[in-house]
Design an enzyme around this catalytic site. Structure first.
Site, short mmCIF file in Angstrom:
data_model
loop_
_atom_site.label_atom_id
_atom_site.label_comp_id
_atom_site.label_asym_id
_atom_site.label_seq_id
_atom_site.Cartn_x
_atom_site.Cartn_y
_atom_site.Cartn_z
N ARG A 103 -17.65 -4.83 1.46
CA ARG A 103 -17.92 -5.39 2.78
C ARG A 103 -19.43 -5.41 3.22
O ARG A 103 -20.01 -4.20 3.34
CB ARG A 103 -16.83 -4.63 3.86
CG ARG A 103 -15.36 -4.99 3.45
CD ARG A 103 -14.33 -4.15 4.31
NE ARG A 103 -14.47 -2.75 3.84
CZ ARG A 103 -13.53 -1.75 4.55
NH1 ARG A 103 -12.96 -2.15 5.75
NH2 ARG A 103 -13.66 -0.76 4.12
N GLY A 149 -25.46 -1.72 4.41
CA GLY A 149 -24.18 -2.43 4.32
C GLY A 149 -22.91 -1.49 4.73
O GLY A 149 -23.04 -0.72 5.41
N LYS A 207 0.85 -1.32 0.02
CA LYS A 207 -0.18 -0.04 0.00
C LYS A 207 0.62 1.28 0.02
O LYS A 207 0.69 2.20 -0.91
CB LYS A 207 -0.68 0.04 1.34
CG LYS A 207 -1.77 0.87 1.23
CD LYS A 207 -2.82 0.94 2.52
CE LYS A 207 -3.95 0.08 2.60
NZ LYS A 207 -4.79 0.04 3.60
N CYS A 247 -19.12 -0.02 8.31
CA CYS A 247 -19.40 0.75 9.69
C CYS A 247 -20.70 0.16 10.18
O CYS A 247 -20.82 -0.24 11.22
CB CYS A 247 -19.18 2.32 9.30
SG CYS A 247 -17.76 2.46 8.38
N GLU A 281 -17.98 6.95 2.84
CA GLU A 281 -17.33 6.52 1.68
C GLU A 281 -17.95 7.01 0.43
O GLU A 281 -19.01 7.32 0.41
CB GLU A 281 -17.17 5.04 1.53
CG GLU A 281 -16.48 4.29 2.63
CD GLU A 281 -16.28 2.66 2.38
OE1 GLU A 281 -16.49 2.14 1.22
OE2 GLU A 281 -16.05 2.19 3.54
N LYS A 338 -34.41 6.08 2.73
CA LYS A 338 -34.97 5.36 1.54
C LYS A 338 -34.93 3.84 1.84
O LYS A 338 -34.03 3.22 2.57
CB LYS A 338 -33.88 5.58 0.48
CG LYS A 338 -34.16 6.95 -0.30
CD LYS A 338 -33.42 6.82 -1.50
CE LYS A 338 -31.89 6.75 -1.44
NZ LYS A 338 -30.93 7.47 -1.90
N ALA A 339 -36.20 3.36 1.58
CA ALA A 339 -36.45 1.87 1.78
C ALA A 339 -35.57 0.93 0.78
O ALA A 339 -35.41 1.59 -0.22
CB ALA A 339 -37.73 1.85 1.58
N GLU A 364 -14.33 9.89 13.51
CA GLU A 364 -14.43 10.29 12.12
C GLU A 364 -16.01 10.09 11.69
O GLU A 364 -16.41 9.13 12.10
CB GLU A 364 -13.34 9.77 11.17
CG GLU A 364 -13.43 10.29 9.93
CD GLU A 364 -13.70 11.65 9.79
OE1 GLU A 364 -12.41 12.38 10.38
OE2 GLU A 364 -14.35 12.43 9.26
N PHE A 365 -16.65 10.91 11.01
CA PHE A 365 -18.11 10.81 10.49
C PHE A 365 -17.89 10.87 8.88
O PHE A 365 -18.93 10.73 8.28
CB PHE A 365 -18.87 11.84 11.04
CG PHE A 365 -18.97 11.85 12.70
CD1 PHE A 365 -19.63 11.02 13.38
CD2 PHE A 365 -18.24 12.97 13.21
CE1 PHE A 365 -19.73 10.96 14.65
CE2 PHE A 365 -18.10 12.85 14.43
CZ PHE A 365 -18.85 11.95 15.27
#
Ligand code: UGA
Length: 436
Positions: free
Chosen positions: A332, A262, A40, A265, A160, A256-257, A156-157
C-alpha cells in the site's frame, strides 16, 4: 475482577486488531476477535494468518491451542458478553485526504444496539482529534445509558514486520481516559506491560498518534531533502546522517535517505493531519512540505532515466522489491507502485521481482510482469531499480548483471548496495544523494 480474567473483544482483525487480540489472548485474557470478513475469520479459525508478519503463525497456533482466543463474525454476541471492547477497524483516507470514519461509525451503531452491561470501549484505530467525545455523544444520543460505558483512546504504535514485538514492548502506551472506573480496567490490562504508560485526555492521546507519525515522516523527508543537496555538492549523505545521528538529540533512527516512505500509515496520516489542522484554520507547513518532498522523492529514479534515455518505449526496467519496506507483503502506497505506474505510462516494459509482495502488487499494477525468480527478472533488462531493501538483494550477483543485462545499470533507491561498490565491477550505479 482479577488480572487476566477479563473478557475482551477486539472488533476488526486487521493488522492492529489481530495483533492486539493475539497478544492479549497470550496473556490469558479470554479474547474474541470479530470481523465482518467471513473469509478472513475462516482462515484464522483454520490457523492461516491473513497477513505476513514475523511470529504471527506461531502465536495464532499457540492461542488457538490454549483456547484463549476465538474468531467470529458475530459482533452482537461479542458486545453482549465482553467487559472490554476494542475498536480496531480501518480509517483509510478519503479522496480529499480526510479520514473515512464509515467503518468506525458502523461499529458505534452496533454498540448502541447491543450494549446491555458496563463495558470499556477502547479505540485503537487512528482517528481525528475529538473522536472519543464524538463516539460518547453518539452513544448517548442513540439512547445508551452513560452508566453502561466509557470510551478510551489508546492509539497503537506498532510497525508492520515487528508488530508483535512492538505491541509487547511498546516505547510507550498512551491512554486517553477520563473515567476512574475505566482506568481501573485499563490498569488490569496494561500494568503487566513494562512500557511507560501515559494517562492523558482523549484529545491529547488522539493527537499523539498523528504527531508521532508526522514527525517520523518529516524526519525521513528532511534527510531526503539534504540528500538532494548532496547530489549537487558531492557531499556524502551517509556520512552526514551518521554524524547527525550521533547527536543523541537527533538519533540515527529513521534517518535513511531513499525513495521515500510508503505504507498504510505515514502517507495517510500525514495527509489527514494536514486536513484536520485546516479544519481549525491551522496550516501545518512542515508536515505539508514533508508530504511534497516524499511525493517527488518517489519518482526520482524515473526522472533519472528520463535524463539518461531519450525514449522509454521498448526499455525493460526491473523493479527489485515492491513492498513498502522489507519483512512485509504490504504494497500500500509503496514508492515502487508510483514508479511502476509512471514507467508503464511512459511506455517502458516493467518487470517486478519481490520475495513475497508480487501477489498484492499484481492486484493494483496488473500491467507489470511478475517474476518468481530473481535472476529471470534481471536477464535482458536495461535497468534495475532497487525499491525495497530485502536482504537477498544485498547478495546480487554482479557477474550475472554484467553478463545478462542489456545495460548493467542499477538505480539503488535505498542506498542498499553502497558498501559493495558496484561501480568497481563496471556497473552503472546510482544512489539517492549521489547521482540521483
Ligand atoms: C509506522 C510507524 O513506524 C509505527 O510506529 C506506526 O504504528 C505505524 O506506522 C502506524 O501508524 O500504524 P509502518 O507503516 O509499519 O509503521 O512502517 P515504518 O517501519 O515506520 O516505515 C515507513 C516507511 O518509511 C517505509 O516505506 C520505509 O522504507 C520508510 N523509511 C523508514 C525511510 O525511507 N527511511 C528511514 O530511515 C526509515
Amino acid at each position: 475482577m482479577e488480572v487476566n480474567d477479563l473478557k475482551i473483544s477486539v472488533i476488526g482483525a486487521g493488522y492492529v486488531g489481530l495483533i492486539t487480540a493475539l497478544v492479549l489472548a497470550d496473556m490469558d485474557h479470554t479474547v474474541v476477535c470479530v470481523d465482518k470478513d467471513e473469509l478472513k475469520i475462516n482462515k484464522l479459525n483454520h490457523r492461516i494468518p491473513p497477513i505476513y508478519e514475523e511470529g504471527l503463525e506461531e502465536l495464532l497456533d499457540k492461542c488457538l491451542n490454549s483456547k484463549t482466543i476465538t474468531f467470529s463474525t458475530d459482533i452482537a454476541t461479542a458486545i453482549k458478553t465482553c467487559d472490554v471492547l476494542y475498536i480496531a477497524v480501518g480509517t483509510p483516507a478519503l479522496e480529499d485526504g480526510h479520514v473515512d470514519m464509515s467503518q468506525s461509525n458502523v461499529i458505534v451503531d452496533s454498540l448502541a444496539k447491543h450494549l446491555d452491561h458496563y463495558a470499556v470501549i477502547i479505540n485503537k484505530s487512528t482517528v481525528p482529534i475529538g473522536t472519543q467525545k464524538h463516539i460518547t455523544q453518539t452513544l448517548l444520543e442513540k439512547g445508551v445509558s452513560k452508566e453502561l460505558f466509557d470510551v478510551v483512546s489508546n492509539p497503537e504504535f506498532l510497525r508492520e514486520g515487528k508488530a508483535i514485538h512492538d505491541f509487547k514492548y511498546a516505547d510507550r502506551i498512551v491512554l486517553g481516559c477520563e473515567s476512574d472506573k475505566a482506568k481501573a480496567i485499563l490498569k488490569q490490562i496494561y500494568d503487566p506491560f513494562v512500557s511507560p504508560k501515559i494517562y492523558t485526555t482523549p484529545e491529547t492521546s488522539e493527537l499523539i498518534k498523528y504527531a508521532a507519525n508526522a514527525f517520523l515522516a518529516t524526519k525521513i523527508s528532511f534527510i531526503n531533502d539534504i540528500a538532494n543537496l548532496c547530489s549537487k555538492t558531492h557531499a556524502d549523505i551517509a556520512v552526514i546522517a551518521y554524524a547527525l545521528g550521533l547527536d543523541h538529540r537527533i538519533s540515527p533512527e529513521f534517518f535513511k535517505a531513499g525513495i521515500g516512505y510508503g505504507g498504510s500509515c505515514f502517507p495517510k496520516d500525514t495527509r489527514a493531519l494536514v486536513k484536520i489542522a485546516e479544519h481549525y484554520e491551522i496550516q501545518l507547513k512542515i508536515v505539508q512540505s514533508a508530504i511534497e518532498i516524499n511525493e517527488s522523492q518517489k519518482l526520482k529514479p524515473v526522472k533519472l532515466l528520463l535524463n539518461h534515455w531519450e525514449e522509454m518505449e521498448g526499455k525493460i526496467v526491473t523493479i527489485l522489491g515492491v513492498t513498502f519496506k522489507p519483512e512485509t507483503d504490504d504494497v500500500r502506497d509503496a514508492p515502487s507502485i508510483a514508479i511502476i505506474n509512471k514507467l508503464i505510462e511512459l511506455g517502458a516494459q516493467v518487470r517486478v521481482y519481490d520475495p513475497i509482495g508480487n501477489k498484492n502488487a499484481q492486484k493494483i499494477c496488473p500491467k507489470a510482469q511478475y517474476f518468481e525468480e530473481l535472476y529471470h527478472s534481471i536477464d535482458g533488462a536495461h535497468c534495475l531499480i532497487l525499491c525495497t531493501e530485502w536482504e537477498e538483494f544485498h547478495d546480487l550477483d554482479f557477474r550475472f548483471i554484467l553478463k545478462h543485462m542489456r545495460i548493467p545499470m542499477i538505480i539503488d533507491g535505498r542506498n542498499f548496495l553502497t558498501d559493495r561498490d558496484p561501480e568497481d565491477d563496471g556497473i552503472l550505479y546510482f544512489t539517492v544523494g549521489g547521482s540521483i
